[in-house]
Scaffold this motif. Sequence first.
Motif, mmCIF file in Angstrom:
data_model
loop_
_atom_site.group_PDB
_atom_site.id
_atom_site.type_symbol
_atom_site.label_atom_id
_atom_site.label_comp_id
_atom_site.label_asym_id
_atom_site.label_seq_id
_atom_site.Cartn_x
_atom_site.Cartn_y
_atom_site.Cartn_z
ATOM 1 N N PRO A 103 0.877 -1.188 -0.056
ATOM 2 C CA PRO A 103 0.095 -0.076 0.036
ATOM 3 C C PRO A 103 0.767 1.150 0.162
ATOM 4 N N GLU A 104 0.305 2.367 -0.522
ATOM 5 C CA GLU A 104 1.138 3.571 -0.759
ATOM 6 C C GLU A 104 0.665 4.446 0.397
ATOM 7 N N PHE A 105 1.474 5.231 1.066
ATOM 8 C CA PHE A 105 1.101 6.100 2.335
ATOM 9 C C PHE A 105 1.401 7.338 2.017
ATOM 10 N N ARG A 106 0.600 8.367 1.924
ATOM 11 C CA ARG A 106 0.922 9.807 1.732
ATOM 12 C C ARG A 106 1.555 10.372 3.009
ATOM 13 N N VAL A 107 2.087 11.330 3.074
ATOM 14 C CA VAL A 107 2.632 12.101 4.236
ATOM 15 C C VAL A 107 2.488 13.605 3.931
ATOM 16 N N ARG A 108 1.524 13.990 4.972
ATOM 17 C CA ARG A 108 1.590 15.704 5.143
ATOM 18 C C ARG A 108 1.625 16.051 6.361
ATOM 19 N N ARG A 109 1.550 17.318 6.288
ATOM 20 C CA ARG A 109 1.702 18.328 7.730
ATOM 21 C C ARG A 109 0.239 18.475 7.940
ATOM 22 N N VAL A 110 -0.172 18.067 9.408
ATOM 23 C CA VAL A 110 -1.624 18.111 9.603
ATOM 24 C C VAL A 110 -2.044 19.823 9.905
ATOM 25 N N TYR A 111 -1.021 20.756 9.734
ATOM 26 C CA TYR A 111 -1.560 22.240 9.695
ATOM 27 C C TYR A 111 -1.789 22.579 8.120
ATOM 28 N N VAL A 140 -0.578 10.710 13.338
ATOM 29 C CA VAL A 140 0.411 9.640 13.761
ATOM 30 C C VAL A 140 1.376 10.549 14.858
ATOM 31 N N ASP A 141 0.715 11.280 15.554
ATOM 32 C CA ASP A 141 1.582 11.876 16.707
ATOM 33 C C ASP A 141 0.984 11.602 17.795
ATOM 34 N N ARG A 142 1.953 11.513 18.958
ATOM 35 C CA ARG A 142 1.210 11.297 20.434
ATOM 36 C C ARG A 142 0.325 12.081 21.116
ATOM 37 N N LEU A 143 0.856 13.572 20.843
ATOM 38 C CA LEU A 143 0.216 14.628 21.272
ATOM 39 C C LEU A 143 -0.547 15.356 20.124
ATOM 40 N N TRP A 144 -1.878 15.984 20.660
ATOM 41 C CA TRP A 144 -2.631 16.683 19.729
ATOM 42 C C TRP A 144 -1.788 18.005 19.066
ATOM 43 N N PRO A 145 -1.887 18.359 17.923
ATOM 44 C CA PRO A 145 -1.102 19.451 17.423
ATOM 45 C C PRO A 145 -1.523 20.618 18.050
ATOM 46 N N ARG A 146 -0.621 21.567 18.561
ATOM 47 C CA ARG A 146 -0.814 22.740 19.363
ATOM 48 C C ARG A 146 -1.426 23.848 18.305
ATOM 49 N N GLY A 147 -2.623 24.173 18.761
ATOM 50 C CA GLY A 147 -3.339 25.296 18.477
ATOM 51 C C GLY A 147 -4.167 24.939 17.266
ATOM 52 N N LEU A 148 -4.527 23.551 17.092
ATOM 53 C CA LEU A 148 -5.302 23.079 15.972
ATOM 54 C C LEU A 148 -6.524 22.512 16.508
ATOM 55 N N SER A 149 -7.724 23.181 15.780
ATOM 56 C CA SER A 149 -8.889 22.346 16.246
ATOM 57 C C SER A 149 -9.076 21.384 15.484
ATOM 58 N N LYS A 150 -10.056 20.313 16.207
ATOM 59 C CA LYS A 150 -10.415 19.159 15.505
ATOM 60 C C LYS A 150 -10.955 19.507 13.996
ATOM 61 N N GLU A 151 -11.749 20.408 14.169
ATOM 62 C CA GLU A 151 -12.264 20.621 12.739
ATOM 63 C C GLU A 151 -11.380 21.043 11.574
ATOM 64 N N ARG A 152 -10.514 21.813 11.882
ATOM 65 C CA ARG A 152 -9.216 22.365 11.077
ATOM 66 C C ARG A 152 -8.389 21.076 10.689
ATOM 67 N N ALA A 153 -8.289 20.431 11.878
ATOM 68 C CA ALA A 153 -7.084 19.264 11.500
ATOM 69 C C ALA A 153 -7.962 18.262 10.510
ATOM 70 N N ALA A 154 -9.156 17.834 10.529
ATOM 71 C CA ALA A 154 -9.980 16.938 9.400
ATOM 72 C C ALA A 154 -9.211 15.663 9.780
ATOM 73 N N VAL A 155 -8.867 15.140 10.986
ATOM 74 C CA VAL A 155 -8.307 13.806 10.748
ATOM 75 C C VAL A 155 -9.593 12.797 10.834
ATOM 76 N N ASP A 156 -9.290 11.623 10.257
ATOM 77 C CA ASP A 156 -10.370 10.554 10.318
ATOM 78 C C ASP A 156 -10.129 9.422 11.469
ATOM 79 N N ALA A 157 -8.756 9.586 11.958
ATOM 80 C CA ALA A 157 -8.688 8.792 13.082
ATOM 81 C C ALA A 157 -7.226 9.199 13.684
ATOM 82 N N TRP A 158 -7.003 9.095 14.984
ATOM 83 C CA TRP A 158 -5.737 9.303 15.806
ATOM 84 C C TRP A 158 -5.261 7.966 16.320
ATOM 85 N N LEU A 159 -3.906 7.763 15.687
ATOM 86 C CA LEU A 159 -3.393 6.212 16.161
ATOM 87 C C LEU A 159 -2.275 6.373 16.860
ATOM 88 N N LYS A 160 -2.482 6.780 18.276
ATOM 89 C CA LYS A 160 -1.570 7.245 19.198
ATOM 90 C C LYS A 160 -0.483 5.914 19.250
#
Length: 127
Positions: free
Chosen positions: A5-13, A26-46
């Motif tokens: 499988p191919e995996f793209r990599v991008r900054r959450v910002y 794929v970060d252990r800590l939630w990104p500083r200053g970023l709302s869940k809406e702006r992050a638009a992540v489908d899953a957070w796999l700590k």
Amino acid sequence: MGSAPEFRVRRVYDPPEPADGQRILVDRLWPRGLSKERAAVDAWLKDLTPSGDLRSAYHAGQLDFATFRARYQEELAEPEAVAAVERLLGLARTFTVTLVTAVKEPEHSHVPVLVDHLQRQPHEPGR
């Protein structure tokens, strides 16, 4: 056996793009200053991320990248990480998957180690 499988990599910002498909944080800590809406992540796999101790030691300069990589690969063999890898590989069989991270330079972080690990996993359909 199909292709890996191919995996793209991008900054959450960075703004989400339609080509991202499933955005997986794929970060252990939630990104500083970023709302869940702006992050638009489908899953957070700590469970796919380096432990806090390993991450701290690497960022403090106590470990070189080769040592960090080896220890992180050991952590990826732990049961919680194995389960998260299986979940991610399952998503990648159906969707485009983009791994998102808050790190400024993803190419010098845990992300390339994770992508390499994911691409080396057995990827037979229905696995």
